[in-house]
Design a protein around this motif. Structure first.
Motif, PDB file in Angstrom:
ATOM      1  N   ILE A  27       0.843  -1.195   0.000  1.00  0.00           N
ATOM      2  CA  ILE A  27       0.000   0.000   0.000  1.00  0.00           C
ATOM      3  C   ILE A  27       0.880   1.247   0.000  1.00  0.00           C
ATOM      4  O   ILE A  27       0.613   2.213  -0.721  1.00  0.00           O
ATOM      5  CB  ILE A  27      -0.960  -0.022   1.211  1.00  0.00           C
ATOM      6  N   ASN A  61       1.941   2.097  -3.293  1.00  0.00           N
ATOM      7  CA  ASN A  61       0.845   2.371  -4.214  1.00  0.00           C
ATOM      8  C   ASN A  61       0.527   1.210  -5.137  1.00  0.00           C
ATOM      9  O   ASN A  61       0.295   1.376  -6.334  1.00  0.00           O
ATOM     10  CB  ASN A  61       1.135   3.638  -5.034  1.00  0.00           C
ATOM     11  N   GLU A  62       0.515  -0.003  -4.557  1.00  0.00           N
ATOM     12  CA  GLU A  62       0.127  -1.205  -5.281  1.00  0.00           C
ATOM     13  C   GLU A  62      -1.023  -1.862  -4.536  1.00  0.00           C
ATOM     14  O   GLU A  62      -1.093  -1.789  -3.307  1.00  0.00           O
ATOM     15  CB  GLU A  62       1.289  -2.218  -5.301  1.00  0.00           C
ATOM     16  N   ILE A  63      -1.896  -2.544  -5.277  1.00  0.00           N
ATOM     17  CA  ILE A  63      -2.815  -3.457  -4.616  1.00  0.00           C
ATOM     18  C   ILE A  63      -1.962  -4.544  -3.974  1.00  0.00           C
ATOM     19  O   ILE A  63      -1.065  -5.081  -4.631  1.00  0.00           O
ATOM     20  CB  ILE A  63      -3.802  -4.083  -5.623  1.00  0.00           C
ATOM     21  N   PRO A  64      -2.186  -4.842  -2.677  1.00  0.00           N
ATOM     22  CA  PRO A  64      -1.306  -5.818  -2.031  1.00  0.00           C
ATOM     23  C   PRO A  64      -1.168  -7.083  -2.869  1.00  0.00           C
ATOM     24  O   PRO A  64      -2.152  -7.671  -3.317  1.00  0.00           O
ATOM     25  CB  PRO A  64      -2.007  -6.076  -0.695  1.00  0.00           C
ATOM     26  N   THR A 118      -0.485 -10.052  -2.154  1.00  0.00           N
ATOM     27  CA  THR A 118      -1.122 -11.272  -1.658  1.00  0.00           C
ATOM     28  C   THR A 118      -2.621 -11.306  -1.935  1.00  0.00           C
ATOM     29  O   THR A 118      -3.251 -12.349  -1.800  1.00  0.00           O
ATOM     30  CB  THR A 118      -0.866 -11.438  -0.145  1.00  0.00           C
ATOM     31  N   PHE A 119      -3.203 -10.146  -2.325  1.00  0.00           N
ATOM     32  CA  PHE A 119      -4.637 -10.114  -2.622  1.00  0.00           C
ATOM     33  C   PHE A 119      -4.928 -10.448  -4.081  1.00  0.00           C
ATOM     34  O   PHE A 119      -6.080 -10.641  -4.462  1.00  0.00           O
ATOM     35  CB  PHE A 119      -5.223  -8.727  -2.350  1.00  0.00           C
ATOM     36  N   ARG A 120      -3.891 -10.444  -4.929  1.00  0.00           N
ATOM     37  CA  ARG A 120      -4.156 -10.573  -6.361  1.00  0.00           C
ATOM     38  C   ARG A 120      -3.227 -11.591  -7.022  1.00  0.00           C
ATOM     39  O   ARG A 120      -3.149 -11.678  -8.242  1.00  0.00           O
ATOM     40  CB  ARG A 120      -4.009  -9.207  -7.044  1.00  0.00           C
TER      41      ARG A 120
END
Lengths: 215, 215, 215
Positions: C147, C150-153, C155-157
């Motif tokens: 975060i 400035n990335e989507i985590p 591990t979520f994607r």
């Protein structure tokens, strides 16, 4: 130093904290406006910038009540500031530039970092941790402001000394504290040292050594 | 109002909190699915949306245990919801639209904001701080959801009243509390007022006055 | 198992925590470097990655002092690591790749998740909550790191099991605990199970069932 001078310095401290809070709130207003947030978004980002660092400091050193609960007048002040900024920015068509954001940022950095080191030392943390909590107190409002605006925090990619000056200044507070300086005086000198060196760094365009990855 | 009515209203309260938790979890599932996160990411975003506001409220008013530790059944519920949503979204090909996200959001906003104001007042915070903590309780789950999905929080840039309605509704709770209304009734009325005005705002396309920076 | 073996296992535990902290700090250094942050930004992201999960664990189970205050040597270690990494990355022109980030991540995941479950159970939380706090302890440092960049985590994607393996491994700790296993042994086995299965998942390219929204 005479007791009179000390009294005068002590009387300055609440004003320091108010100035720091206003300084960060203004940086939040400007960043929010630059991102074309709506009025509520601008107010929220202003509050994150103004109260984020101090709230995290209070969490990390387990200090209650939070400083905005000890000083509810700061919250009124920031809300009033947001409303005033809305009116002001409408009337005067203020250009919102990164340049304008640097001055309130430098003030807030120095003032919050100094209070962070001071309060962390008072809870018995080691000097290194106290200095880092000072840095976090000074920097985290801006970090939250930038994350909420979907930016990599400015202070992480500026390549100009910012958190580093808070870190160095924090050690100056530790040294003054160890030498028995009056807390109010040490706070004021530390805050001035950090804010002054930050403004100098911006003015003279000091650069951190580059982080070279590939070459 | 008769004691019977009061008992009936009080019995509604746990269902309010469950409905609010589910509403926010659903908004997290939809945002996560829209961003094409994997199943774990969708579950994590659902948990951030469902538990983020209440957890921050508990932190800020220093209330322990956290509400998810007082009600572990909510955690099971949200996990079950995520699994069910995965199956449901596969079977029915639900189009994931911003429109669909607004209804659960409005419900969660009203319900969480009302409980936030109520619990913050109970800890002795001033009305302004209690109202702001109500707003944070209602809004912060969605803010975390959007930040985790790398978006500027929707509520900061919507240009439609959202946090503002929670703020106004929070003062309605404060007023009812000052007038001696029964807490359960005040909670229910406040939640209904906020959720209803939010849905009205979306339906009638109310707009916040624009934040004009350059002109 | 003989008392000697147990003593040997217990003696391993501080080294587990140090290794996990270093592993996450390295992942933060690499992500920060990849994003071309300045030296301070890289250090901040390394600290978020190394201390974020454990700090959130301590907040959520209301454990004080924070683990970095119990172990100030970890903070020196991470700062030394950042300085060393700056020198090392300059001298060797290490290519910064996503692939390289996976190994330290797997180690940190297993080690932190195991300590999280263990400490949460010790505070009397229910098994489900303890397991989830283990997952949060293992995952949240990386989530904050991403975060802040400035990335989507990741591990979520990732669509590869990561948090899921920490979740499964957490239940293994709960089972061993219920069967009366020695805490140090249960910790070590859980950490090994999670880290090993994660590396296997990367190697064999295991995939989570896809989250199908439209079809």
């Amino acid at each position: 130093m005479t007791p009179d001078t000390l009294t005068a310095v002590s009387a300055l401290l609440p004003w320091i904290e108010i100035a720091a809070t206003v300084a960060f709130a203004v940086s939040g207003v400007m960043e929010g406006a630059r991102k074309r947030l709506d009025a509520i978004g601008v107010g929220a980002v202003a509050c994150l910038a103004a109260f984020g660092g101090g709230t995290l400091r209070d969490l990390l050193i387990d200090q209650r009540p939070f400083f905005w609960a000890r000083h509810p007048e700061y919250v009124w002040l920031v809300l009033a500031l947001v409303v005033a900024a809305m009116l002001f920015l409408r009337l005067r068509h203020l250009p919102v530039t990164e340049r304008a954001m640097r001055v309130p940022d430098a003030l807030g950095l120095g003032l919050f970092a100094a209070t962070g080191v001071s309060q962390a030392l008072a809870t018995g943390l080691s000097p290194l941790l106290a200095v880092l909590i000072g840095v976090i107190t000074g920097v985290f409002g801006g970090v939250l402001r930038d994350i909420a605006c979907n930016e990599i925090p400015y202070t992480f990619r500026d390549h100009r000394p910012y958190a580093l000056l808070a870190f160095v200044g924090g050690w100056a507070y530790v040294a003054m504290d160890a030498l028995g300086a009056h807390p109010a005086l040490a706070l004021l000198l530390t805050a001035g040292l950090i804010a002054g060196s930050r403004l100098l760094a911006v003015w003279l365009d000091w650069r951190l050594p580059a982080w070279r990855v590939d070459g």
